[in-house]
Design an enzyme around this catalytic site. Structure first.
Site, mmCIF file in Angstrom:
data_model
loop_
_atom_site.group_PDB
_atom_site.id
_atom_site.type_symbol
_atom_site.label_atom_id
_atom_site.label_comp_id
_atom_site.label_asym_id
_atom_site.label_seq_id
_atom_site.Cartn_x
_atom_site.Cartn_y
_atom_site.Cartn_z
ATOM 1 N N HIS A 210 -21.011 -45.558 -11.532
ATOM 2 C CA HIS A 210 -19.794 -46.288 -11.934
ATOM 3 C C HIS A 210 -18.577 -45.754 -11.175
ATOM 4 O O HIS A 210 -17.778 -46.514 -10.645
ATOM 5 C CB HIS A 210 -19.511 -46.096 -13.432
ATOM 6 C CG HIS A 210 -20.482 -46.760 -14.362
ATOM 7 N ND1 HIS A 210 -21.085 -46.100 -15.404
ATOM 8 C CD2 HIS A 210 -20.923 -48.034 -14.435
ATOM 9 C CE1 HIS A 210 -21.864 -46.929 -16.072
ATOM 10 N NE2 HIS A 210 -21.787 -48.107 -15.504
ATOM 11 N N LYS B 47 -25.684 -52.767 -27.450
ATOM 12 C CA LYS B 47 -26.434 -51.497 -27.447
ATOM 13 C C LYS B 47 -25.784 -50.536 -28.452
ATOM 14 O O LYS B 47 -24.585 -50.557 -28.655
ATOM 15 C CB LYS B 47 -26.360 -50.861 -26.053
ATOM 16 C CG LYS B 47 -26.940 -51.728 -24.961
ATOM 17 C CD LYS B 47 -26.492 -51.222 -23.597
ATOM 18 C CE LYS B 47 -26.605 -52.296 -22.545
ATOM 19 N NZ LYS B 47 -25.817 -52.011 -21.353
ATOM 20 N N ARG C 149 -27.263 -52.667 -8.278
ATOM 21 C CA ARG C 149 -28.189 -51.601 -7.903
ATOM 22 C C ARG C 149 -29.476 -52.126 -7.270
ATOM 23 O O ARG C 149 -30.063 -51.474 -6.422
ATOM 24 C CB ARG C 149 -28.588 -50.774 -9.138
ATOM 25 C CG ARG C 149 -27.515 -49.862 -9.621
ATOM 26 C CD ARG C 149 -27.781 -49.378 -11.016
ATOM 27 N NE ARG C 149 -27.577 -50.459 -11.968
ATOM 28 C CZ ARG C 149 -27.534 -50.303 -13.277
ATOM 29 N NH1 ARG C 149 -27.730 -49.125 -13.811
ATOM 30 N NH2 ARG C 149 -27.306 -51.333 -14.066
ATOM 31 N N SER D 145 -26.830 -45.884 -17.451
ATOM 32 C CA SER D 145 -26.360 -45.211 -18.663
ATOM 33 C C SER D 145 -27.503 -45.053 -19.663
ATOM 34 O O SER D 145 -27.587 -44.056 -20.377
ATOM 35 C CB SER D 145 -25.213 -46.009 -19.289
ATOM 36 O OG SER D 145 -24.150 -46.113 -18.395
HETATM 37 P P1 ADP Z 1 -23.482 -53.284 -18.825
HETATM 38 O O1 ADP Z 1 -23.214 -52.653 -20.140
HETATM 39 O O2 ADP Z 1 -22.916 -54.670 -18.640
HETATM 40 O O3 ADP Z 1 -24.893 -53.108 -18.340
HETATM 41 P P2 ADP Z 1 -22.544 -51.013 -17.455
HETATM 42 O O4 ADP Z 1 -21.457 -50.381 -18.206
HETATM 43 O O5 ADP Z 1 -23.852 -50.313 -17.417
HETATM 44 O O6 ADP Z 1 -22.604 -52.527 -17.813
HETATM 45 O O7 ADP Z 1 -22.090 -51.218 -15.959
HETATM 46 C C1 ADP Z 1 -20.930 -51.894 -15.576
HETATM 47 C C2 ADP Z 1 -21.035 -52.274 -14.121
HETATM 48 O O8 ADP Z 1 -21.412 -51.143 -13.362
HETATM 49 C C3 ADP Z 1 -22.093 -53.333 -13.828
HETATM 50 O O9 ADP Z 1 -21.615 -54.149 -12.787
HETATM 51 C C4 ADP Z 1 -23.282 -52.530 -13.370
HETATM 52 O O10 ADP Z 1 -24.139 -53.275 -12.515
HETATM 53 C C5 ADP Z 1 -22.567 -51.439 -12.617
HETATM 54 N N1 ADP Z 1 -23.368 -50.231 -12.497
HETATM 55 C C6 ADP Z 1 -23.995 -49.539 -13.469
HETATM 56 N N2 ADP Z 1 -24.635 -48.457 -12.963
HETATM 57 C C7 ADP Z 1 -24.389 -48.474 -11.621
HETATM 58 C C8 ADP Z 1 -24.792 -47.640 -10.515
HETATM 59 N N3 ADP Z 1 -25.579 -46.585 -10.693
HETATM 60 N N4 ADP Z 1 -24.356 -47.978 -9.276
HETATM 61 C C9 ADP Z 1 -23.572 -49.070 -9.101
HETATM 62 N N5 ADP Z 1 -23.181 -49.897 -10.075
HETATM 63 C C10 ADP Z 1 -23.578 -49.610 -11.325
#
Ligand code: ADP
Length: 160
Positions: free
Chosen positions: A18, A42, A92, A130
């Site tokens: 992120h 979640k 990803r 996450s």
């Molecule tokens: P969600 O709860 O919608 O899955 P997240 O909080 O996990 O969203 O992620 C928010 C954004 O960050 C999304 O666009 C997701 O694809 C991106 N993201 C999550 N992990 C990574 C990572 N390791 N590398 C790049 N982008 C990521």
């Protein structure tokens, strides 16, 4: 006029992936609104305030260019309210692409002037999610290099 984008997510917890997308996003946009979703389906490990405070701390070097806030309800409504017409999303892999492309089309249907910009993750972060971080820490594993040490410290204290 400033180029502004919203970088939204659950960030439960924020990972190095992120942070990397946000930092690289600052090379393209003048300002980013990092928006923490409050209505995630979640079961959260960190509450919304903890996630907002943590992200603000982690991104404090960019505080003139980044605003960290929480939002309720639909992301398109938040974007309209803030008069922002660009979303920045990280990708990803193919399953992110499928999910994210569908979400971009749904958002476009709801808010036609909204554009979603996808940024490919850096290879070294492509395995980070996450969900896995929560699982590793719940069972006592190490997330070194996957999350910022401040995030690990907070999560470990919450999981005690
Ligand atoms: P969600 O709860 O919608 O899955 P997240 O909080 O996990 O969203 O992620 C928010 C954004 O960050 C999304 O666009 C997701 O694809 C991106 N993201 C999550 N992990 C990574 C990572 N390791 N590398 C790049 N982008 C990521």
């Amino acid at each position: 006029m400033d180029k502004i984008a919203i970088c939204a997510g659950s960030f439960d917890p924020p990972t190095m992936g992120h942070l990397n997308i946000i930092e690289r996003g600052l090379k393209i946009f003048d300002k980013l609104v990092v928006a923490v979703a409050t209505n995630t389906s979640k079961k959260p490990i960190l509450n919304v305030k903890e996630r907002v405070d943590l992200l603000a701390k982690l991104l404090k070097a960019y505080k003139d260019k980044i605003e960290v806030v929480s939002f309720n309800g639909l992301l398109v409504d938040f974007a309209k309210q803030r008069k922002v017409r660009t979303l920045l999303r990280g990708i990803r892999n193919m399953s992110d692409y499928e999910y994210e492309s569908q979400m971009a089309l749904v958002n476009k249907a709801l808010y036609p002037s909204l554009e979603t910009i996808f940024m490919m993750t850096e290879g070294k972060y492509s395995h980070l999610s996450s969900t896995f971080i929560r699982e590793i820490l719940t069972f006592g594993g190490s997330c070194k290099g996957m999350i910022h040490p401040q995030v690990e410290k907070l999560l470990k204290s919450k999981l005690k």
